[in-house]
Design a protein around this motif. Structure first.
Motif, mmCIF file in Angstrom:
data_model
loop_
_atom_site.group_PDB
_atom_site.id
_atom_site.type_symbol
_atom_site.label_atom_id
_atom_site.label_comp_id
_atom_site.label_asym_id
_atom_site.label_seq_id
_atom_site.Cartn_x
_atom_site.Cartn_y
_atom_site.Cartn_z
ATOM 1 N N CYS A 6 10.800 16.749 -10.702
ATOM 2 C CA CYS A 6 11.137 17.167 -9.340
ATOM 3 C C CYS A 6 12.535 17.779 -9.342
ATOM 4 C CB CYS A 6 11.072 15.972 -8.394
ATOM 5 S SG CYS A 6 11.338 16.425 -6.675
ATOM 6 N N VAL A 7 12.617 19.041 -8.902
ATOM 7 C CA VAL A 7 13.892 19.757 -8.909
ATOM 8 C C VAL A 7 14.390 20.114 -7.517
ATOM 9 C CG1 VAL A 7 13.628 20.670 -11.245
ATOM 10 C CG2 VAL A 7 12.731 21.981 -9.300
ATOM 11 N N GLY A 8 13.572 19.886 -6.489
ATOM 12 C CA GLY A 8 14.005 20.223 -5.147
ATOM 13 C C GLY A 8 12.962 19.891 -4.106
ATOM 14 N N ALA A 9 13.294 20.221 -2.867
ATOM 15 C CA ALA A 9 12.376 19.954 -1.756
ATOM 16 C C ALA A 9 12.607 20.996 -0.664
ATOM 17 C CB ALA A 9 12.594 18.557 -1.195
ATOM 18 N N ILE A 10 11.576 21.212 0.130
ATOM 19 C CA ILE A 10 11.648 22.113 1.266
ATOM 20 C C ILE A 10 12.048 21.283 2.495
ATOM 21 C CG2 ILE A 10 10.400 23.747 2.741
ATOM 22 C CD1 ILE A 10 10.656 24.640 -0.180
ATOM 23 N N ALA A 11 13.127 21.706 3.154
ATOM 24 C CA ALA A 11 13.607 20.989 4.333
ATOM 25 C C ALA A 11 13.087 21.611 5.625
ATOM 26 C CB ALA A 11 15.131 20.950 4.334
ATOM 27 N N GLY A 12 12.243 22.643 5.510
ATOM 28 C CA GLY A 12 11.672 23.290 6.687
ATOM 29 C C GLY A 12 11.852 24.792 6.626
ATOM 30 N N GLY A 13 11.443 25.449 7.692
ATOM 31 C CA GLY A 13 11.591 26.891 7.781
ATOM 32 C C GLY A 13 13.024 27.262 8.114
ATOM 33 N N PHE A 14 13.384 28.516 7.816
ATOM 34 C CA PHE A 14 14.714 29.029 8.137
ATOM 35 C C PHE A 14 14.531 30.415 8.721
ATOM 36 C CE2 PHE A 14 18.708 31.216 7.188
ATOM 37 C CZ PHE A 14 19.614 30.318 7.719
ATOM 38 N N GLY A 15 14.824 30.559 9.977
ATOM 39 C CA GLY A 15 14.655 31.852 10.633
ATOM 40 C C GLY A 15 13.199 32.105 10.993
ATOM 41 N N GLN A 71 4.078 29.342 8.183
ATOM 42 C CA GLN A 71 3.801 28.926 6.804
ATOM 43 C C GLN A 71 4.994 28.159 6.229
ATOM 44 O OE1 GLN A 71 2.991 32.861 5.253
ATOM 45 N NE2 GLN A 71 0.829 32.322 4.902
ATOM 46 N N ALA A 72 6.193 28.649 6.501
ATOM 47 C CA ALA A 72 7.403 27.988 6.008
ATOM 48 C C ALA A 72 7.549 26.603 6.634
ATOM 49 C CB ALA A 72 8.631 28.848 6.301
ATOM 50 N N ASP A 73 7.344 26.511 7.940
ATOM 51 C CA ASP A 73 7.449 25.217 8.628
ATOM 52 C C ASP A 73 6.430 24.214 8.104
ATOM 53 O OD1 ASP A 73 9.574 26.029 10.231
ATOM 54 O OD2 ASP A 73 8.284 26.540 11.945
ATOM 55 N N ALA A 74 5.255 24.673 7.729
ATOM 56 C CA ALA A 74 4.195 23.786 7.229
ATOM 57 C C ALA A 74 4.558 23.156 5.885
ATOM 58 C CB ALA A 74 2.877 24.549 7.114
ATOM 59 N N LEU A 75 5.541 23.713 5.188
ATOM 60 C CA LEU A 75 5.935 23.190 3.875
ATOM 61 C C LEU A 75 7.024 22.117 3.963
ATOM 62 C CD1 LEU A 75 6.013 26.484 1.795
ATOM 63 C CD2 LEU A 75 4.215 24.739 1.849
ATOM 64 N N LYS A 76 7.508 21.835 5.169
ATOM 65 C CA LYS A 76 8.587 20.852 5.325
ATOM 66 C C LYS A 76 8.219 19.544 4.625
ATOM 67 C CE LYS A 76 11.575 18.572 8.596
ATOM 68 N NZ LYS A 76 11.995 18.444 9.980
ATOM 69 N N GLY A 77 9.145 19.067 3.799
ATOM 70 C CA GLY A 77 8.946 17.816 3.069
ATOM 71 C C GLY A 77 8.300 17.984 1.702
ATOM 72 N N LEU A 78 7.830 19.183 1.398
ATOM 73 C CA LEU A 78 7.185 19.420 0.096
ATOM 74 C C LEU A 78 8.208 19.321 -1.023
ATOM 75 C CD1 LEU A 78 4.554 20.346 -1.416
ATOM 76 C CD2 LEU A 78 5.511 22.651 -1.264
ATOM 77 N N ARG A 79 7.928 18.473 -2.006
ATOM 78 C CA ARG A 79 8.786 18.365 -3.181
ATOM 79 C C ARG A 79 8.330 19.411 -4.188
ATOM 80 N NH1 ARG A 79 11.893 14.167 -2.594
ATOM 81 N NH2 ARG A 79 12.207 13.081 -4.537
ATOM 82 N N LEU A 80 9.299 20.040 -4.847
ATOM 83 C CA LEU A 80 9.010 21.100 -5.790
ATOM 84 C C LEU A 80 9.301 20.637 -7.217
ATOM 85 C CD1 LEU A 80 10.553 24.047 -3.780
ATOM 86 C CD2 LEU A 80 8.118 23.532 -4.081
ATOM 87 N N TYR A 81 8.402 20.977 -8.123
ATOM 88 C CA TYR A 81 8.469 20.509 -9.506
ATOM 89 C C TYR A 81 8.521 21.686 -10.472
ATOM 90 C CZ TYR A 81 7.183 16.004 -7.582
ATOM 91 O OH TYR A 81 7.177 14.837 -6.864
#
Length: 169
Positions: A6-15, A71-81
Motif C-alpha cells: 500500500c503506497v497511498g489512498a484517495i481522499a476524495g475528488g478534487f475540483g 467518478q473521483a468522488d466514488a473512489l474516496k477511501g480507496l487504498r492504492l497498491y
C-alpha cells in the motif's frame, strides 16, 4: 511477503474535472506516481497516476480512466497498491508494514506473545498491534530498537523485549 504494498489512498475528488485528492504513504511522497500503475487491493482495477500539483495533505492527481467528479468522488477511501518489484529496496533495519503483518512475536526467552495484525502510527512512532490469542485484547508494542531488538523476516518472527507489564493482563 506480499506482492502488493500500500503506497497511498484517495481522499476524495478534487475540483469538478475528475481529479482526486491523493495521499501518499511513500517516504518521498512524490514518488508515488513513479510506482504506477497502481491498483486496488485485489488487483481488479489499475490506474495510471499523474500528479498535477501539491495541495494541503497530499496531491491533486489524475487517475487513468477517471474523468468526472462523480467518478473521483466514488473512489474516496480507496487504498492504492504498487507491485513490490517497482519499489526501492530497503536497508536492513527498515521494513514495509506489509512484511511485518502476520509475523509471530516471541519474547527474549522464546515464549510466544502473539502475532502482528497491524502497524499503527498515531504521530509518535510506529506501534505493532499484536493479537495475543483468540478472544483476547490486542496489545500495542512500540516499534523501537529497545522494544523490538530483532526482526527476522526469513524465520517469520519478531523477538520483542516489551516494557514490563505490557503483556500481563
Amino acid at each position: 511477503m506480499s506482492e502488493l504494498i500500500c503506497v497511498g489512498a484517495i481522499a476524495g475528488g478534487f475540483g469538478v474535472m475528475g481529479e482526486v485528492r491523493l495521499k501518499s504513504f511513500c517516504a518521498v511522497p512524490e514518488d508515488i506516481a513513479a510506482y504506477a500503475p497502481l491498483s486496488n487491493e485485489d488487483g481488479t482495477r489499475t490506474f495510471a497516476v499523474r500528479i498535477t500539483r501539491p495541495i494541503s495533505g497530499g496531491f491533486a492527481a489524475r487517475l487513468g480512466g477517471i474523468t468526472t467528479k462523480e467518478q473521483a468522488d466514488a473512489l474516496k477511501g480507496l487504498r492504492l497498491y504498487a507491485l513490490r518489484d517497482r519499489l526501492p529496496s530497503l536497508p536492513d533495519d527498515e521494513y514495509y508494514h506489509a512484511d511485518l503483518i502476520g509475523l509471530q512475536v516471541v519474547d527474549t526467552g522464546g515464549a510466544v506473545l502473539g502475532e502482528v495484525i497491524a502497524v499503527q502510527n498515531h504521530g509518535a512512532g510506529d506501534l505493532l498491534e499484536i493479537r495475543r490469542g483468540a478472544g483476547q485484547e490486542t496489545v500495542l508494542l512500540p516499534f523501537t530498537l529497545a522494544a523490538v531488538p530483532t526482526v527476522d523476516l526469513t524465520a517469520g518472527r519478531i523477538v520483542a523485549d516489551p516494557p514490563e507489564g505490557l503483556f500481563e493482563r
